[in-house]
Design a protein around this motif. Structure first.
Motif, mmCIF file in Angstrom:
data_model
loop_
_atom_site.group_PDB
_atom_site.id
_atom_site.type_symbol
_atom_site.label_atom_id
_atom_site.label_comp_id
_atom_site.label_asym_id
_atom_site.label_seq_id
_atom_site.Cartn_x
_atom_site.Cartn_y
_atom_site.Cartn_z
ATOM 1 N N UNK A 257 0.944 -1.358 0.115
ATOM 2 C CA UNK A 257 0.068 -0.025 -0.036
ATOM 3 C C UNK A 257 0.767 1.158 0.025
ATOM 4 N N UNK A 258 0.124 2.454 -0.295
ATOM 5 C CA UNK A 258 0.840 3.759 -0.248
ATOM 6 C C UNK A 258 -0.081 4.643 0.199
ATOM 7 N N UNK B 258 6.899 5.799 -1.513
ATOM 8 C CA UNK B 258 6.637 5.309 -0.149
ATOM 9 C C UNK B 258 5.951 4.098 -0.461
ATOM 10 N N UNK B 259 6.371 2.625 -0.557
ATOM 11 C CA UNK B 259 5.199 1.613 -0.554
ATOM 12 C C UNK B 259 5.641 0.735 0.656
ATOM 13 N N UNK B 260 4.636 0.520 1.575
ATOM 14 C CA UNK B 260 4.718 -0.449 2.688
ATOM 15 C C UNK B 260 4.052 -1.915 2.307
ATOM 16 N N UNK B 261 4.664 -2.781 3.169
ATOM 17 C CA UNK B 261 4.030 -4.007 3.342
ATOM 18 C C UNK B 261 3.993 -4.423 4.695
ATOM 19 N N UNK B 262 2.888 -4.012 5.529
ATOM 20 C CA UNK B 262 2.836 -4.124 7.005
ATOM 21 C C UNK B 262 3.995 -3.051 7.591
ATOM 22 N N UNK B 263 4.926 -3.673 8.258
ATOM 23 C CA UNK B 263 5.944 -2.908 8.928
ATOM 24 C C UNK B 263 7.094 -2.464 7.846
#
Length: 395
Positions: A84-85, A173-178
């Motif tokens: 997500x972003x 900035x793309x994250x997967x959980x932490x």
């Protein structure tokens, strides 16, 4: 789609063809050598990939994506979750926005394109007549087609530039959980889907002096979308939305990076959807095997092309009588095919002797035994030479 064509007939003398075939020997020799290099390198790459993935499959550990375990620092980890972003991406020229991992703009221009088909006929004396038909049609193209090289430029001129080109915007900035995902991983997410432009979206002002319309799911630059003219553009958009992914990579702080194996390869896998680590490594091994066979085929074709170029001078020499030239050409084609096959197999076997000695030597021994068995059987089938009876004793 409009279309027109014209036909052109050209002649080439036997001496000119012979000169061209002689020049082709050097090019053929370079392709011939390049084929050996490609085939040998490919086997080394295949072995390295196999060892790397085998090492990774034995070392990988599945971890939850919602927290970072410091004890896994530097380890090869597997995790699944939604990438997500929070960023909203915006096309700088058309103002289209979307909360997405990637926003893609596709710009196509209506242009002339040229196609040609040639038919060759050998003439007595070694000359050759070539009949070439050039066809011109209008089509949408994402890249600029230069009409300066068209055989018939009059009436088929294309613009010299495109006012807008295809481009993409990616979330930083793309994250997967932490975990934060680096661009090397997010670029592998390819689940793009069309992004319709809303009916109330404002029309951009800077349109390079062209009339702009909302058309379909995007924009149209031109006088009439229903009757496109050369130089008209159509603009469409697509997005890669936040989606479920599975990743295998090395944990480095709160981020992920390629894992370096002892074999010298790297592991950085991503698949859309939820997959186990075992399934991802199996898929990676299958992809590596497919690439290996494709490169083997490419090396064989490269070698075959090189041999054909080197031997072409023989068929051209015999083309003084076209029938003889065709027979020589068929013969050299068969010889080239057989030589390319044998030399490709020998190169692959030699590479295996270097990279996997036990398997490589076993394959060479099996091949030698097979050749010996075939030769022995062929000799056994040959009829024994008839023996002449001894002459009668003198009286």
């Amino acid at each position: 789609m409009s279309q027109d064509q014209f036909t052109e007939v050209s002649h080439e003398s036997w001496f000119s063809r012979l000169k061209g075939a002689a020049k082709g020997i050097a090019a053929g020799f370079m392709l011939f050598i390049a084929a050996f290099v490609l085939l040998f390198w490919n086997e080394g790459r295949a072995v390295k990939d196999y060892k790397t993935l085998k090492e990774g499959a034995g070392a990988v550990v599945s971890v939850p994506a919602d927290r970072i375990d410091p004890s896994r620092e530097g380890k090869l980890v597997h995790l699944s979750g939604k990438a997500v972003t929070e960023e909203t991406l915006r096309d700088p020229e058309f103002g289209v926005t979307a909360n997405a991992l990637r926003l893609e703009r596709t710009a196509e221009m209506y242009q002339w394109q040229e196609r040609s088909e040639s038919k060759k006929e050998k003439k007595l004396g070694g000359g050759e007549e070539t009949t070439t038909t050039y066809s011109y049609s209008k089509a949408w193209s994402e890249s600029l087609i230069s009409s300066s090289g068209f055989r018939q430029q009059a009436g088929h001129e294309n613009p010299g530039s495109m006012p807008f080109s295809s481009q993409e915007q990616s979330a930083r900035q793309v994250t997967l959980g932490a975990f934060s995902l680096p661009p090397s991983l997010t670029s592998k997410i390819s689940t793009a889907q069309p992004l319709p432009v809303s009916a109330d979206a404002p029309l951009p002002e800077n349109t390079a002096g062209r009339k702009i319309w909302r058309h379909g799911s995007g924009f149209y630059l031109g006088e009439d979308p229903n009757t496109p003219q050369v130089g008209d553009l159509r603009i469409s958009f697509s997005v890669v939305l936040p989606t479920e992914v599975s990743i295998v990579a090395q944990q480095r702080g709160s981020s992920l990076e390629p894992y370096r194996s002892e074999a010298g390869g790297s592991i950085e896998l991503l698949q859309t959807g939820t997959h186990t680590a075992a399934a991802m490594f199996k898929s990676a091994q299958q992809s590596s095997k497919l690439l290996t066979w494709l490169l083997r085929l490419g090396g064989f074709i490269l070698m075959l092309t090189g041999l054909n170029l080197m031997l072409k001078v023989l068929s051209v020499t015999a083309d003084i009588v076209p029938m003889f030239g065709s027979l020589v050409g068929a013969g050299t084609g068969i010889v080239s095919f057989l030589l390319a096959g044998v030399l490709s197999l020998l190169t692959i076997a030699a590479a295996w002797v270097i990279y996997r000695p036990l398997i490589g030597l076993s394959l060479l021994a099996a091949a030698a035994a097979l050749i010996w068995a075939v030769r022995s059987k062929l000799r056994a089938k040959q009829p024994a030479a008839a023996t002449m009876p001894p002459p009668p004793p003198p009286r």
